[in-house]
Design a protein around this motif. Structure first.
Motif, PDB file in Angstrom:
ATOM      1  N   ARG A   1       0.826  -1.208   0.000  1.00 52.32           N
ATOM      2  CA  ARG A   1       0.000   0.000   0.000  1.00 52.32           C
ATOM      3  C   ARG A   1       0.861   1.258   0.000  1.00 52.32           C
ATOM      4  NH1 ARG A   1      -4.049   0.326   4.758  1.00 52.32           N
ATOM      5  NH2 ARG A   1      -4.369   2.321   3.714  1.00 52.32           N
ATOM      6  N   ALA A   2       1.882   1.271   0.832  1.00 57.70           N
ATOM      7  CA  ALA A   2       2.733   2.454   0.919  1.00 57.70           C
ATOM      8  C   ALA A   2       3.501   2.688  -0.378  1.00 57.70           C
ATOM      9  CB  ALA A   2       3.711   2.297   2.086  1.00 57.70           C
ATOM     10  N   ASP A   3       3.987   1.617  -0.987  1.00 59.23           N
ATOM     11  CA  ASP A   3       4.784   1.750  -2.207  1.00 59.23           C
ATOM     12  C   ASP A   3       3.922   2.174  -3.399  1.00 59.23           C
ATOM     13  OD1 ASP A   3       6.863   1.648  -4.005  1.00 59.23           O
ATOM     14  OD2 ASP A   3       6.842  -0.525  -4.210  1.00 59.23           O
ATOM     15  N   LEU A   4       2.739   1.572  -3.516  1.00 59.11           N
ATOM     16  CA  LEU A   4       1.889   1.857  -4.673  1.00 59.11           C
ATOM     17  C   LEU A   4       0.934   3.015  -4.434  1.00 59.11           C
ATOM     18  CD1 LEU A   4       1.000  -1.798  -5.801  1.00 59.11           C
ATOM     19  CD2 LEU A   4       2.857  -0.312  -6.604  1.00 59.11           C
ATOM     20  N   GLY A   5       0.802   3.432  -3.175  1.00 54.38           N
ATOM     21  CA  GLY A   5      -0.079   4.552  -2.866  1.00 54.38           C
ATOM     22  C   GLY A   5      -1.542   4.255  -3.108  1.00 54.38           C
ATOM     23  N   VAL A   6      -2.021   3.108  -2.640  1.00 54.81           N
ATOM     24  CA  VAL A   6      -3.407   2.708  -2.871  1.00 54.81           C
ATOM     25  C   VAL A   6      -4.116   2.551  -1.530  1.00 54.81           C
ATOM     26  CG1 VAL A   6      -2.869   1.570  -5.052  1.00 54.81           C
ATOM     27  CG2 VAL A   6      -2.791   0.248  -2.931  1.00 54.81           C
ATOM     28  N   SER A   7      -5.444   2.522  -1.590  1.00 54.96           N
ATOM     29  CA  SER A   7      -6.250   2.377  -0.389  1.00 54.96           C
ATOM     30  C   SER A   7      -6.250   0.925   0.081  1.00 54.96           C
ATOM     31  CB  SER A   7      -7.690   2.810  -0.665  1.00 54.96           C
ATOM     32  OG  SER A   7      -8.296   1.940  -1.603  1.00 54.96           O
ATOM     33  N   ALA A   8      -6.784   0.714   1.289  1.00 53.04           N
ATOM     34  CA  ALA A   8      -6.877  -0.643   1.824  1.00 53.04           C
ATOM     35  C   ALA A   8      -7.809  -1.503   0.975  1.00 53.04           C
ATOM     36  CB  ALA A   8      -7.367  -0.596   3.274  1.00 53.04           C
ATOM     37  N   ALA A   9      -8.878  -0.879   0.450  1.00 55.95           N
ATOM     38  CA  ALA A   9      -9.832  -1.637  -0.367  1.00 55.95           C
ATOM     39  C   ALA A   9      -9.170  -2.142  -1.646  1.00 55.95           C
ATOM     40  CB  ALA A   9     -11.043  -0.766  -0.701  1.00 55.95           C
ATOM     41  N   VAL A  10      -8.393  -1.285  -2.300  1.00 57.42           N
ATOM     42  CA  VAL A  10      -7.708  -1.701  -3.525  1.00 57.42           C
ATOM     43  C   VAL A  10      -6.666  -2.769  -3.211  1.00 57.42           C
ATOM     44  CG1 VAL A  10      -6.210  -0.940  -5.411  1.00 57.42           C
ATOM     45  CG2 VAL A  10      -8.119   0.497  -4.677  1.00 57.42           C
ATOM     46  N   ALA A  11      -5.915  -2.571  -2.131  1.00 52.99           N
ATOM     47  CA  ALA A  11      -4.919  -3.573  -1.745  1.00 52.99           C
ATOM     48  C   ALA A  11      -5.581  -4.913  -1.425  1.00 52.99           C
ATOM     49  CB  ALA A  11      -4.118  -3.086  -0.540  1.00 52.99           C
ATOM     50  N   GLY A  12      -6.805  -4.860  -0.868  1.00 52.77           N
ATOM     51  CA  GLY A  12      -7.517  -6.091  -0.556  1.00 52.77           C
ATOM     52  C   GLY A  12      -7.815  -6.930  -1.781  1.00 52.77           C
ATOM     53  N   LEU A  13      -7.883  -6.280  -2.958  1.00 55.39           N
ATOM     54  CA  LEU A  13      -8.120  -7.039  -4.195  1.00 55.39           C
ATOM     55  C   LEU A  13      -6.978  -7.999  -4.498  1.00 55.39           C
ATOM     56  CD1 LEU A  13      -9.556  -4.239  -6.523  1.00 55.39           C
ATOM     57  CD2 LEU A  13     -10.813  -6.148  -5.500  1.00 55.39           C
ATOM     58  N   LEU A  14      -5.794  -7.704  -3.969  1.00 53.06           N
ATOM     59  CA  LEU A  14      -4.656  -8.583  -4.218  1.00 53.06           C
ATOM     60  C   LEU A  14      -4.822  -9.944  -3.551  1.00 53.06           C
ATOM     61  CD1 LEU A  14      -1.745  -6.005  -3.813  1.00 53.06           C
ATOM     62  CD2 LEU A  14      -2.750  -6.872  -5.928  1.00 53.06           C
ATOM     63  N   THR A  15      -5.724 -10.051  -2.569  1.00 50.87           N
ATOM     64  CA  THR A  15      -6.011 -11.350  -1.955  1.00 50.87           C
ATOM     65  C   THR A  15      -7.383 -11.892  -2.355  1.00 50.87           C
ATOM     66  OG1 THR A  15      -6.792 -10.205   0.033  1.00 50.87           O
ATOM     67  CG2 THR A  15      -4.526 -10.970   0.034  1.00 50.87           C
ATOM     68  N   SER A  16      -8.323 -11.012  -2.723  1.00 52.42           N
ATOM     69  CA  SER A  16      -9.666 -11.490  -3.068  1.00 52.42           C
ATOM     70  C   SER A  16      -9.803 -11.854  -4.551  1.00 52.42           C
ATOM     71  CB  SER A  16     -10.719 -10.436  -2.706  1.00 52.42           C
ATOM     72  OG  SER A  16     -10.500  -9.232  -3.413  1.00 52.42           O
ATOM     73  N   LEU A  17      -9.024 -11.203  -5.425  1.00 56.09           N
ATOM     74  CA  LEU A  17      -9.118 -11.513  -6.856  1.00 56.09           C
ATOM     75  C   LEU A  17      -8.846 -12.982  -7.180  1.00 56.09           C
ATOM     76  CD1 LEU A  17      -7.609  -8.569  -8.975  1.00 56.09           C
ATOM     77  CD2 LEU A  17      -9.910  -9.553  -9.101  1.00 56.09           C
TER      78      LEU A  17
ATOM     79  N   GLY B   1      12.965  -6.216  -0.313  1.00 56.80           N
ATOM     80  CA  GLY B   1      11.772  -5.523  -0.780  1.00 56.80           C
ATOM     81  C   GLY B   1      10.652  -6.488  -1.105  1.00 56.80           C
ATOM     82  N   TRP B   2       9.418  -5.965  -1.060  1.00 54.42           N
ATOM     83  CA  TRP B   2       8.260  -6.846  -1.263  1.00 54.42           C
ATOM     84  C   TRP B   2       8.172  -7.411  -2.669  1.00 54.42           C
ATOM     85  CZ3 TRP B   2       4.500  -5.964  -4.893  1.00 54.42           C
ATOM     86  CH2 TRP B   2       4.373  -4.674  -5.419  1.00 54.42           C
ATOM     87  N   ARG B   3       8.643  -6.668  -3.662  1.00 57.29           N
ATOM     88  CA  ARG B   3       8.549  -7.151  -5.043  1.00 57.29           C
ATOM     89  C   ARG B   3       9.367  -8.426  -5.242  1.00 57.29           C
ATOM     90  NH1 ARG B   3       6.330  -2.994  -8.165  1.00 57.29           N
ATOM     91  NH2 ARG B   3       6.373  -0.946  -7.155  1.00 57.29           N
ATOM     92  N   VAL B   4      10.615  -8.402  -4.781  1.00 56.53           N
ATOM     93  CA  VAL B   4      11.472  -9.586  -4.930  1.00 56.53           C
ATOM     94  C   VAL B   4      10.970 -10.721  -4.039  1.00 56.53           C
ATOM     95  CG1 VAL B   4      13.822 -10.476  -4.673  1.00 56.53           C
ATOM     96  CG2 VAL B   4      13.447  -8.150  -5.529  1.00 56.53           C
ATOM     97  N   ALA B   5      10.450 -10.370  -2.849  1.00 58.62           N
ATOM     98  CA  ALA B   5       9.932 -11.400  -1.947  1.00 58.62           C
ATOM     99  C   ALA B   5       8.784 -12.163  -2.599  1.00 58.62           C
ATOM    100  CB  ALA B   5       9.472 -10.763  -0.633  1.00 58.62           C
ATOM    101  N   LEU B   6       7.881 -11.444  -3.277  1.00 52.18           N
ATOM    102  CA  LEU B   6       6.772 -12.119  -3.957  1.00 52.18           C
ATOM    103  C   LEU B   6       7.252 -12.833  -5.219  1.00 52.18           C
ATOM    104  CD1 LEU B   6       3.839  -9.531  -3.660  1.00 52.18           C
ATOM    105  CD2 LEU B   6       4.464 -11.413  -2.136  1.00 52.18           C
ATOM    106  N   LEU B   7       8.279 -12.288  -5.858  1.00 53.96           N
ATOM    107  CA  LEU B   7       8.810 -12.904  -7.073  1.00 53.96           C
ATOM    108  C   LEU B   7       9.516 -14.223  -6.787  1.00 53.96           C
ATOM    109  CD1 LEU B   7       8.970 -12.187 -10.091  1.00 53.96           C
ATOM    110  CD2 LEU B   7      11.215 -11.173  -9.644  1.00 53.96           C
ATOM    111  N   ALA B   8       9.914 -14.433  -5.530  1.00 54.57           N
ATOM    112  CA  ALA B   8      10.628 -15.662  -5.179  1.00 54.57           C
ATOM    113  C   ALA B   8       9.812 -16.908  -5.468  1.00 54.57           C
ATOM    114  CB  ALA B   8      11.017 -15.614  -3.696  1.00 54.57           C
ATOM    115  N   TRP B   9       8.465 -16.765  -5.481  1.00 57.24           N
ATOM    116  CA  TRP B   9       7.623 -17.931  -5.760  1.00 57.24           C
ATOM    117  C   TRP B   9       7.796 -18.456  -7.182  1.00 57.24           C
ATOM    118  CZ3 TRP B   9       5.277 -21.352  -2.903  1.00 57.24           C
ATOM    119  CH2 TRP B   9       5.058 -21.035  -1.562  1.00 57.24           C
TER     120      TRP B   9
END
Length: 403
Positions: free
Chosen positions: A48-64, A171-179
């Protein structure tokens, strides 16, 4: 192939493609089927801090991804029927890999598009793996289904353990990319394990009336029973996973960190449930009897938090074991109700489409029912309890003995 011969198609028509190696490949694929989704939760604040988005938008990353499970299941089933499970799984892993890359690219649009692709790729695996287990391991399907379910939960636990330390360092990008490493390894092992089976050997082109795979799943009572039961499981699982830390913090005054650790019991004991439920089924010889402790454990979680919240470790442990065992029970019921590989694929996709569509509503609905005051969580927990009562009734009917 004629229609009549297709109806007599044995569930394990071809010999096992790889024996123990294929079993290992199935379990490695299982690590990909929940971890990439769960990985977002521990670092959502950084995202959220890096992309500058709201909690609702960030929540889509788990609900989508959960929405993708529902939307993509029918086309995934169709693709598996056309290409065969072997090629379809490789396509699914490729889509998952592309989604993982795109999610870590710059911008929220890429993150959301990548997340949707991750959900679509995982959906293919959700449908393929039970089909392969039923086809190539007919006499060990229960044990392998249990191990498959347990491995998915182990993947979630590993993800929750390592994502934050990785993100702190790179950083979170590389951490998620590790998968992506796990996805690539799965492609390699899956290719080696299935190389002796002709790709598409089990693919069936529907004849007129689409009867080659037996009656359509929506024309069978067991199909709707499984949809309702799996919907109850999914709604309760995703609703409680999203809100259990806050529920425990409010009911027992636990700090955020303690509540998060406490709610991890719900995930940890899923492994025990996934491994123990097949043993109960084998010992009793009855899937219905194996379902009984699953239903009771599920009911104990919201019921216990409503009536005796002080015993929350017990309720979380029982509910966790139940959600792991429930996954095994419902996919075993699909196998028991399927006479052919085609029926297995179509019935499993039908169950997942309806079940995950309802499950995707869980976090939103449970959160919306959160009130204020001493009984703030009573309406939400009562709704989850009602959903589990429905799960119990439909699951009991769906697991009746079949020949």
């Amino acid at each position: 192939m004629t229609t009549s011969s297709a109806r007599r198609e044995p569930r394990a028509a071809a010999p096992s493609a790889g024996g123990p190696l294929l079993a290992v490949a199935v379990l490695l694929v299982a690590l990909n089927l929940r971890g990439p989704i769960v990985a977002v939760a521990p670092v959502v604040d950084a995202i959220r801090a890096d992309l500058g988005v709201s909690a609702a938008v960030a929540g889509l990353l788990t609900s989508l991804p959960v929405l993708a499970f529902a939307v993509a299941a029918p086309p995934a089933s169709w693709m598996i029927g056309r290409l065969g499970p072997e090629r379809a799984m490789l396509v699914g892993l490729a889509v998952l890999g592309v989604g993982t890359l795109l999610r870590s690219a710059d911008g929220i649009a890429g993150a959301l598009a990548g997340t949707a692709l991750i959900g679509a790729g995982i959906t293919v695996g959700n449908v393929v793996v039970p089909v392969v287990i039923g086809r190539d391991f007919p006499h060990r399907s229960g044990a392998l289904l249990g191990a498959y379910t347990a491995t998915m939960n182990v993947g979630s636990m590993i993800t929750l353990s390592i994502t934050v330390p990785l993100a702190d360092g790179v950083g979170w990008r590389v951490a998620l990319l590790a998968w992506l490493v796990v996805a690539v390894a799965s492609v390699v092992l899956w290719t080696v394990a299935t190389r002796r089976r002709r790709p598409g050997a089990d693919a069936v082109v529907p004849a007129a009336g689409d009867e080659i795979g037996g009656p359509a799943p929506w024309r069978r009572p067991v199909g709707w029973l499984l949809v309702v039961a799996f919907a109850g499981q999914s709604f309760s699982y995703y609703g409680l996973t999203a809100w259990l830390p806050e529920i425990l913090a409010d009911l027992r005054g636990l700090g955020a960190g303690s509540a998060g650790v406490a709610s991890s019991l719900f995930q940890i004991f899923a492994v025990a449930g996934a491994l123990a439920t097949p043993l109960v089924r084998n010992r009793t010889g009855s899937l219905r009897l194996a379902f009984v402790p699953v239903a009771l454990g599920w009911l104990a979680l919201p019921g216990g938090l409503l009536l005796a919240p002080a015993a929350w470790p017990l309720w979380c442990s029982l509910g966790g074991a139940a959600q792991g065992g429930g996954f095994f029970v419902f996919f075993s019921a699909v196998l028991a109700a399927s006479r052919t590989t085609t029926e297995n694929r179509r019935l499993g996709a039908f169950m997942q489409t309806g079940g995950y569509a309802i499950g995707a509503l869980g976090p939103t609905v449970v959160g919306a029912l959160h009130g204020t005051g001493a009984a703030a969580w009573d309406p939400a927990l009562a709704l989850v309890l009602a959903a589990l009562v429905v799960l119990t009734a439909s699951g009991w009917a769906a697991t009746r003995p079949r020949t």
